[in-house]
Scaffold this motif. Structure first.
Motif, PDB file in Angstrom:
ATOM      1  N   CYS A  26      24.962   7.740   7.875  1.00 22.09           N
ATOM      2  CA  CYS A  26      23.505   7.834   8.008  1.00 22.09           C
ATOM      3  C   CYS A  26      23.161   8.936   9.011  1.00 22.09           C
ATOM      4  O   CYS A  26      23.386  10.106   8.739  1.00 22.09           O
ATOM      5  CB  CYS A  26      22.937   6.479   8.404  1.00 22.09           C
ATOM      6  SG  CYS A  26      21.151   6.310   8.210  1.00 22.09           S
TER       7      CYS A  26
ATOM      8  N   GLU B 242      12.971  15.557  11.534  1.00 20.71           N
ATOM      9  CA  GLU B 242      12.675  14.281  12.172  1.00 20.71           C
ATOM     10  C   GLU B 242      12.244  14.478  13.620  1.00 20.71           C
ATOM     11  O   GLU B 242      11.420  13.733  14.140  1.00 20.71           O
ATOM     12  CB  GLU B 242      13.901  13.373  12.107  1.00 20.71           C
ATOM     13  CG  GLU B 242      13.688  11.996  12.718  1.00 20.71           C
ATOM     14  CD  GLU B 242      14.894  11.090  12.574  1.00 20.71           C
ATOM     15  OE1 GLU B 242      14.777   9.889  12.866  1.00 20.71           O
ATOM     16  OE2 GLU B 242      15.967  11.590  12.164  1.00 20.71           O
TER      17      GLU B 242
ATOM     18  N   PRO C   9      13.074  16.351   5.058  1.00 19.11           N
ATOM     19  CA  PRO C   9      12.838  15.061   4.388  1.00 19.11           C
ATOM     20  C   PRO C   9      13.421  15.043   2.979  1.00 19.11           C
ATOM     21  O   PRO C   9      13.349  16.034   2.247  1.00 19.11           O
ATOM     22  CB  PRO C   9      11.310  14.951   4.361  1.00 19.11           C
ATOM     23  CG  PRO C   9      10.852  15.789   5.505  1.00 19.11           C
ATOM     24  CD  PRO C   9      11.815  16.946   5.564  1.00 19.11           C
TER      25      PRO C   9
ATOM     26  N   CYS D 239      12.786  12.005  -2.251  1.00 16.85           N
ATOM     27  CA  CYS D 239      12.269  10.676  -2.533  1.00 16.85           C
ATOM     28  C   CYS D 239      12.796   9.704  -1.491  1.00 16.85           C
ATOM     29  O   CYS D 239      13.828   9.951  -0.867  1.00 16.85           O
ATOM     30  CB  CYS D 239      12.661  10.208  -3.937  1.00 16.85           C
ATOM     31  SG  CYS D 239      14.440  10.140  -4.213  1.00 16.85           S
ATOM     32  N   ASN D 240      12.087   8.623  -1.297  1.00 17.66           N
ATOM     33  CA  ASN D 240      12.481   7.635  -0.299  1.00 17.66           C
ATOM     34  C   ASN D 240      13.611   6.765  -0.848  1.00 17.66           C
ATOM     35  O   ASN D 240      13.421   6.013  -1.802  1.00 17.66           O
ATOM     36  CB  ASN D 240      11.284   6.761   0.071  1.00 17.66           C
ATOM     37  CG  ASN D 240      11.628   5.741   1.129  1.00 17.66           C
ATOM     38  OD1 ASN D 240      12.643   5.867   1.805  1.00 17.66           O
ATOM     39  ND2 ASN D 240      10.791   4.737   1.285  1.00 17.66           N
TER      40      ASN D 240
ATOM     41  N   ALA E  22      15.587   4.928   1.409  1.00 16.94           N
ATOM     42  CA  ALA E  22      15.908   3.915   2.421  1.00 16.94           C
ATOM     43  C   ALA E  22      15.811   2.519   1.816  1.00 16.94           C
ATOM     44  O   ALA E  22      14.827   2.168   1.169  1.00 16.94           O
ATOM     45  CB  ALA E  22      14.968   4.051   3.612  1.00 16.94           C
TER      46      ALA E  22
ATOM     47  N   TYR F  32      21.533   3.016   1.317  1.00 18.52           N
ATOM     48  CA  TYR F  32      20.982   4.021   2.233  1.00 18.52           C
ATOM     49  C   TYR F  32      19.944   3.414   3.165  1.00 18.52           C
ATOM     50  O   TYR F  32      19.229   2.472   2.810  1.00 18.52           O
ATOM     51  CB  TYR F  32      20.318   5.153   1.439  1.00 18.52           C
ATOM     52  CG  TYR F  32      21.270   5.982   0.620  1.00 18.52           C
ATOM     53  CD1 TYR F  32      21.768   7.186   1.098  1.00 18.52           C
ATOM     54  CD2 TYR F  32      21.686   5.563  -0.644  1.00 18.52           C
ATOM     55  CE1 TYR F  32      22.641   7.958   0.352  1.00 18.52           C
ATOM     56  CE2 TYR F  32      22.562   6.322  -1.402  1.00 18.52           C
ATOM     57  CZ  TYR F  32      23.030   7.526  -0.897  1.00 18.52           C
ATOM     58  OH  TYR F  32      23.898   8.271  -1.653  1.00 18.52           O
TER      59      TYR F  32
ATOM     60  N   CYS G 136      18.311   6.063   5.186  1.00 18.69           N
ATOM     61  CA  CYS G 136      17.923   7.353   5.754  1.00 18.69           C
ATOM     62  C   CYS G 136      16.690   7.939   5.069  1.00 18.69           C
ATOM     63  O   CYS G 136      16.299   7.532   3.971  1.00 18.69           O
ATOM     64  CB  CYS G 136      19.081   8.333   5.647  1.00 18.69           C
ATOM     65  SG  CYS G 136      19.587   8.587   3.936  1.00 18.69           S
ATOM     66  N   HIS G 137      16.108   8.936   5.753  1.00 19.73           N
ATOM     67  CA  HIS G 137      14.933   9.626   5.232  1.00 19.73           C
ATOM     68  C   HIS G 137      15.112  11.148   5.211  1.00 19.73           C
ATOM     69  O   HIS G 137      14.245  11.860   4.703  1.00 19.73           O
ATOM     70  CB  HIS G 137      13.704   9.295   6.084  1.00 19.73           C
ATOM     71  CG  HIS G 137      13.374   7.832   6.139  1.00 19.73           C
ATOM     72  ND1 HIS G 137      12.697   7.180   5.133  1.00 19.73           N
ATOM     73  CD2 HIS G 137      13.664   6.889   7.062  1.00 19.73           C
ATOM     74  CE1 HIS G 137      12.561   5.900   5.445  1.00 19.73           C
ATOM     75  NE2 HIS G 137      13.139   5.695   6.605  1.00 19.73           N
ATOM     76  N   PHE G 138      16.222  11.646   5.760  1.00 16.26           N
ATOM     77  CA  PHE G 138      16.420  13.091   5.878  1.00 16.26           C
ATOM     78  C   PHE G 138      17.788  13.470   5.338  1.00 16.26           C
ATOM     79  O   PHE G 138      18.736  12.676   5.399  1.00 16.26           O
ATOM     80  CB  PHE G 138      16.298  13.531   7.345  1.00 16.26           C
ATOM     81  CG  PHE G 138      14.930  13.289   7.928  1.00 16.26           C
ATOM     82  CD1 PHE G 138      13.967  14.288   7.912  1.00 16.26           C
ATOM     83  CD2 PHE G 138      14.601  12.053   8.461  1.00 16.26           C
ATOM     84  CE1 PHE G 138      12.699  14.060   8.425  1.00 16.26           C
ATOM     85  CE2 PHE G 138      13.345  11.813   8.981  1.00 16.26           C
ATOM     86  CZ  PHE G 138      12.383  12.816   8.966  1.00 16.26           C
TER      87      PHE G 138
END
Length: 238
Positions: free
Chosen positions: A93, A117, A129, A132-133, A135, A162, A164-166
């Motif tokens: 992550c 971030e 970023p 797509c999300n 997380a 996952y 994570c966002h990045f």
């Protein structure tokens, strides 16, 4: 054999699942390998002090992330120590993201490499970023042949979780590869999900969190591989 000593470079948050499950996952893998393992969390503020990374010399392996950190410089110093001193490193992550920043700063010499971030307006964003999300999602990872990841999975695909966002900025992908980084796992769109350094005894990072899916009967293969190399190097050094 003496217990494998793992330093976890990060700031512990017991309510964050990828951190709360890390020690348990290490012990799942150790039991199957007939090893003992201890993990010690090293706060990033500690490693941010001058020459503090030398304290990592007494550990057999270094685990990076996951989770937010108080001192980015401390995390980067820990990762750099592992990379330059051939200490086994496994990052998950955020440990993936920080490994990319460290490599960009100290191998590509992009001194101000950073993540969106921390500063979305920074001029050299190595991490941006994700499109797509993902997380909290489980997604398929395509494992590349002729890689450490493929050797450990013994498979061409895996399903991983996952938080994570990045992820890696595509603008820097070619430069990172040319400097020696191998992208050994990708998503369905070819976006990096696992990276490794082929010239290192064990330097591997995943954008997903394998520790959350580990069980006593089925330790995660990447964590098992990490501990196996730690044990092998410990035997060599006595």
């Amino acid at each position: 054999m003496k217990p494998i000593k793992v330093a976890v470079v990060g700031d512990y948050d017991p309510v964050f699942p990828p951190q709360a499950t890390l020690g348990v996952a290490l012990r799942h893998a150790a039991a199957v390998l007939d090893l003992e393992v201890t993990e010690t969390w090293i706060p990033t503020e500690t490693l941010a002090k001058p020459n503090a990374s030398a304290m990592l010399q007494d550990f057999d392996g270094i685990f990076g992330g996951p989770g937010d950190v108080q001192e980015l410089e401390g995390t980067l110093q820990g990762i750099r120590f592992a990379r330059e001193n051939h200490k086994p490193y496994f990052g998950t992550c955020a440990g993936f993201q920080y490994a990319v920043i460290e490599f960009a700063r100290n191998v590509l010499w992009i001194a101000d490499a950073t993540s969106a971030e921390f500063d979305p307006s920074a001029p050299r964003l190595i991490l941006t970023p994700l499109a797509c999300n993902i997380a909290g999602e489980k997604m398929t990872v395509n494992i590349q042949p002729n890689s450490l990841a493929h050797d450990l999975y013994s498979n061409n695909v895996a399903v991983e979780e996952y938080f994570c966002h990045f992820g890696m900025n595509p603008m820097y992908r070619d430069a990172l590869i040319e400097a020696g980084m191998q992208i050994s796992g990708t998503d369905q769109d070819g976006e990096p999900r696992i990276l490794e350094l082929p010239t290192h005894p064990f330097f591997l990072a995943s954008l997903f969190v394998p520790q959350t899916s580990s069980t006593p009967s089925k330790p995660h293969p990447l964590i098992s591989g990490f501990l196996a190399v730690c044990a092998k190097l410990l035997v060599k050094t006595g």
